[in-house]
Design a protein around this motif. Sequence first.
Motif, PDB file in Angstrom:
ATOM      1  N   HIS A   5     100.819 116.634  40.147  1.00 52.22           N
ATOM      2  CA  HIS A   5     100.559 116.003  38.855  1.00 52.22           C
ATOM      3  C   HIS A   5     101.854 115.604  38.152  1.00 52.22           C
ATOM      4  N   TYR A   6     102.886 115.428  38.942  1.00 52.12           N
ATOM      5  CA  TYR A   6     104.167 114.917  38.471  1.00 52.12           C
ATOM      6  C   TYR A   6     104.790 114.173  39.652  1.00 52.12           C
ATOM      7  N   MET A  51     101.208 116.504  58.542  1.00 58.52           N
ATOM      8  CA  MET A  51     100.080 116.421  57.607  1.00 58.52           C
ATOM      9  C   MET A  51      98.920 115.698  58.285  1.00 58.52           C
ATOM     10  N   SER A  52      97.752 116.283  58.229  1.00 55.83           N
ATOM     11  CA  SER A  52      96.581 115.699  58.868  1.00 55.83           C
ATOM     12  C   SER A  52      95.527 115.386  57.812  1.00 55.83           C
ATOM     13  N   GLY A  81     105.658 109.210  48.149  1.00 53.93           N
ATOM     14  CA  GLY A  81     104.545 110.021  48.637  1.00 53.93           C
ATOM     15  C   GLY A  81     103.616 109.266  49.561  1.00 53.93           C
ATOM     16  N   VAL A  82     102.553 109.938  49.956  1.00 60.78           N
ATOM     17  CA  VAL A  82     101.587 109.409  50.911  1.00 60.78           C
ATOM     18  C   VAL A  82     100.909 108.158  50.362  1.00 60.78           C
ATOM     19  N   ARG A  97     100.416 105.000  46.014  1.00 64.45           N
ATOM     20  CA  ARG A  97     100.991 106.221  46.586  1.00 64.45           C
ATOM     21  C   ARG A  97     100.737 107.409  45.662  1.00 64.45           C
ATOM     22  N   LEU A  98     100.760 108.594  46.272  1.00 63.77           N
ATOM     23  CA  LEU A  98     100.468 109.790  45.488  1.00 63.77           C
ATOM     24  C   LEU A  98     101.440 109.954  44.325  1.00 63.77           C
ATOM     25  N   GLY A  99     102.683 109.523  44.512  1.00 60.67           N
ATOM     26  CA  GLY A  99     103.651 109.613  43.420  1.00 60.67           C
ATOM     27  C   GLY A  99     103.254 108.798  42.208  1.00 60.67           C
ATOM     28  N   ASP A 100     102.490 107.728  42.431  1.00 63.68           N
ATOM     29  CA  ASP A 100     102.016 106.911  41.304  1.00 63.68           C
ATOM     30  C   ASP A 100     101.085 107.728  40.411  1.00 63.68           C
TER      31      ASP A 100
END
Length: 255
Positions: free
Chosen positions: A184-185, A1-2, A191-192, A144-147
């Motif tokens: 969106h879940y 991933m860039s 995650g990042v 993090r993206l998961g948040d």
Amino acid sequence: MSIVLKTPEDIAKMRTAGQLAAEVLRMIQPHIKEGATTEELDRICHDYIVHEQKAIPAPLNYKGFPRSICTSVNHVVCHGIPGRKRLKRGDIMNIDITVIKDGYHGDTSQMFCIGEPAIIAQRVCRIAYECLCIGIREVRPGARLGDIGHAIQNHAEANNLSVVREYCGHGIGRAFHEDPQILHYGKPGTGVELHPGMTFTIEPMVNAGKRFTKLLPDGWTVVTKDRSLSAQWEHTVLVTDTGVEVLTAQPEETF
């Protein structure tokens, strides 16, 4: 991933592109009324972007998409192609605008009501917007993206609505779609990790029924499998040193 972290010069241009996209949504609002066709709305937006803003409508010819905006009515989840069907009283519609200015993209969408829709239609529009705002409030360095995804999913499901999983937000900048993908879940703490200079869209699609979708034969239009109503709102955001800046915010919005 860039993931491309934006420079101050990049960010200045993205602010401009973001505000132009927001301006198109304000401009088109008076034209959204019973009897109008989405094809007419597309033409008005196209002419405004090209002739008034001296910008480029990003969707036009993007991977073959035939119009300058996306118009998603009622049970259409996203990527609706403007056409000749006339809007009727009680419809809800998402208009998705992306403009390119000086090589940078601004991407935003919002729901519009034609007349006074049914209570369930108003509710799915409202909860979808709340999901967007809740997701935005999770954006800060170190998060993090998961948040983001967890906060959105939790709010939608707590209100007995569902979140579409096949389509998501995305990094954005010089390219229309960059890394990372913004689901969106998800689960908090996964995650990042977010860093200052990241720019991406948050654009939850929330259904009144089940989350499952179907792609129509035109290769673009996505609908709810159970034909339940769907609503979506979108903003382009920047991770700052202290939190978040919404690059496509409307003047009256607070987050």
